[in-house]
Design a protein around this motif. Sequence first.
Motif, PDB file in Angstrom:
ATOM      1  N   ALA A 179      47.144  32.596   7.729  1.00 56.73           N
ATOM      2  CA  ALA A 179      46.312  31.409   7.517  1.00 56.73           C
ATOM      3  C   ALA A 179      44.862  31.644   7.927  1.00 56.73           C
ATOM      4  N   PHE A 180      44.610  32.693   8.714  1.00 53.76           N
ATOM      5  CA  PHE A 180      43.261  32.950   9.215  1.00 53.76           C
ATOM      6  C   PHE A 180      42.688  34.295   8.776  1.00 53.76           C
ATOM      7  N   VAL A 181      43.550  35.297   8.603  1.00 54.27           N
ATOM      8  CA  VAL A 181      43.086  36.665   8.372  1.00 54.27           C
ATOM      9  C   VAL A 181      43.520  37.113   6.985  1.00 54.27           C
ATOM     10  N   SER A 182      42.562  37.463   6.151  1.00 53.07           N
ATOM     11  CA  SER A 182      42.898  37.932   4.811  1.00 53.07           C
ATOM     12  C   SER A 182      43.499  39.328   4.880  1.00 53.07           C
ATOM     13  N   ALA A 183      44.171  39.726   3.828  1.00 48.87           N
ATOM     14  CA  ALA A 183      44.914  40.985   3.828  1.00 48.87           C
ATOM     15  C   ALA A 183      44.025  42.184   4.120  1.00 48.87           C
ATOM     16  N   SER A 220      45.102  28.308  -1.062  1.00 46.66           N
ATOM     17  CA  SER A 220      45.369  29.054  -2.295  1.00 46.66           C
ATOM     18  C   SER A 220      45.440  30.559  -2.042  1.00 46.66           C
ATOM     19  N   GLU A 221      44.898  31.004  -0.891  1.00 44.44           N
ATOM     20  CA  GLU A 221      44.926  32.432  -0.554  1.00 44.44           C
ATOM     21  C   GLU A 221      46.090  32.784   0.364  1.00 44.44           C
ATOM     22  N   TRP A 222      46.882  31.789   0.756  1.00 45.33           N
ATOM     23  CA  TRP A 222      48.013  32.057   1.643  1.00 45.33           C
ATOM     24  C   TRP A 222      49.184  32.637   0.843  1.00 45.33           C
ATOM     25  N   PRO A 282      54.011  30.957   5.289  1.00 44.53           N
ATOM     26  CA  PRO A 282      52.997  31.101   6.345  1.00 44.53           C
ATOM     27  C   PRO A 282      53.346  30.301   7.601  1.00 44.53           C
ATOM     28  N   GLU A 283      53.923  29.102   7.421  1.00 41.76           N
ATOM     29  CA  GLU A 283      54.294  28.304   8.585  1.00 41.76           C
ATOM     30  C   GLU A 283      55.410  28.994   9.365  1.00 41.76           C
TER      31      GLU A 283
END
Length: 611
Positions: free
Chosen positions: A69-73, A108-110, A221-222
Amino acid sequence: MPVRRPDPENPKVNPYRRLSASQVIAWRKCPRLWYYGWMERLKTPLPPQILRGNAVEECVCRVLRDSPAFVSADSSASMDSPLAADGSPALGEPDFWVGPALEALPESEWPTDRASLEAWATSRAEAHFQRCWDEAVAQWESSPNRIGSVDDIDVEEGREMVDAAIRMHLGQIGACIDAGGGPGIEAWRNGEREHWPAPDGFPRSWGKPHPAAGSGPVSWPEAWEFARPWFVDPDAKSFTHTSAHPEEWFQGEYDLVYRWSGSTRIVDLKASIGRGDRSGGYIDQLRMYGWLWWETHERADEPDALEIWYLGAGTVKDVPRPSTEEMYEMGEDLGRLYQAIHARDPSPEDCPPDPSPLMFFDDGGIPAEPPTHSDERARCERCEYRGLCEGSDHDISLPLERRVERFGHAWPITPIGEIQTRVSVVGDVVGLQGPNLQEDGTVSLDFTLQDGYDRARVRPSRYGAPSEVTRAIAEGARVRIDGGLASIWRGQLQIDLDGKSSVTIAGDGDEAPIVEVETRVSVVVRVWSIVAYPNGVDTHRWAITILDQTGSAASVAFKQFIPLSAAAITRGDEIAILNGEVGEWAGRPQVRIGPGARVVILRHSDDTPVF
């Protein structure tokens, strides 16, 4: 709670003499194996496989700490943890954590399913792995006690082990989703956190729900956030996350602790495929960790599962949980072992060379067929200490000298077993300061002991003060000191007093002249290991472990007293330390190299029998 710290100011036992799972495993393999490793402190060389395990575990923990939820791949950022003065995460200091200041990524990025979450986690592993590997290599290469080469291990194999751990963790994430999140999901959605939360970039108290917290079915993600296991924070200093028995005589450190289901699942990560004798010890280790969890939770919380994750094989091994009755018995057995080997100093005779059968396992820690070696003493053939033990016929021809000629002088040589680190002296008390009774029952005092023209300064050791001090001590009293640690400081004899020392009123005719105290010694020894070598940064000493036929000792030199020959000395060399200072370190003899001491190489390791 996964962490239970003893009180460092008021320890119930000697903090350096606690029992651990590795010690118990060594004792069960062979009591003499434990004796050499923990009483004689003969540490074996570190193979490069050690660095693989360190790199893999750190990388896994860094991935688990990151948040989809905070750090992109592909981000270079990380959910780093600020540290307190003792090197542990500063959970009680909310102002320094990175998490509360971050903005969540657009939903949308999760990741939306297992495949996309695995792809994200694998990318995070790729972002962290090289740094973890390089740091593990640097740490291993900084050890003068290493053996082998970095080229002996496969980097890609380590990287694949990280991916295996991610897949096993995703199995827990999937189970969490299937269970609807577990009994604590609503409390977590409302922002409640454990006292020892899983490392996630946030302090102990945050006050807000996590951005990934939902209100309906649990998303991937949760579930990643909620089901995250507790683990040792990769930024923390070593040994700041150990958990100690309520009576403090046993301690251990868990790898992963899952709590999302309302019960406890303890996981141990192994960067191996699970073959060989070690796998038998891993089972004992997990069962002891299950017992330790029970003991540290008022015997009211039994782990629901114990698992070994063999990352090289990519398999999970379920370890049978000890029953309540077995845990009571385990506590009694381990308590007796502690009393036998740590509450006192055992002799070699108390630790006989009685090896257990060498065990065989297949991939994944599955017992092989046959399960043990046909030779009852097969363990001795590959034991690192076989050249020292009477249980083996491996001869390494350790030295036993009484005299050596060097520099135009004949030096009397003392065998290690005859070095007297403790002295007795009698004299009059002069300039008494104290005595003062401390909270721990020890006595602080400082005075000069005078015997005719001879003097010695007497003071508490920096490692502890004595408890046996006569109440009749006073200025001018004639006293006897037993078990004192003698050294020379600025040309004067100094007697340090610790828990093994005593001060009593001297009897009529009681004599132990100060002038007869020997503070110098010369030895001829074989080098067992290089413990420390100056690196110009944080290590400013040269330290070695030495042996002869009568025993082992430590030797150390600081700064300008480090001999020029130190750079050429390696494991297995036979050396002479001439005119060294007698000392004691951690209960064993120490030969200090100071002013006037010399170190000479007599034979290089190529010319001595292999350990």
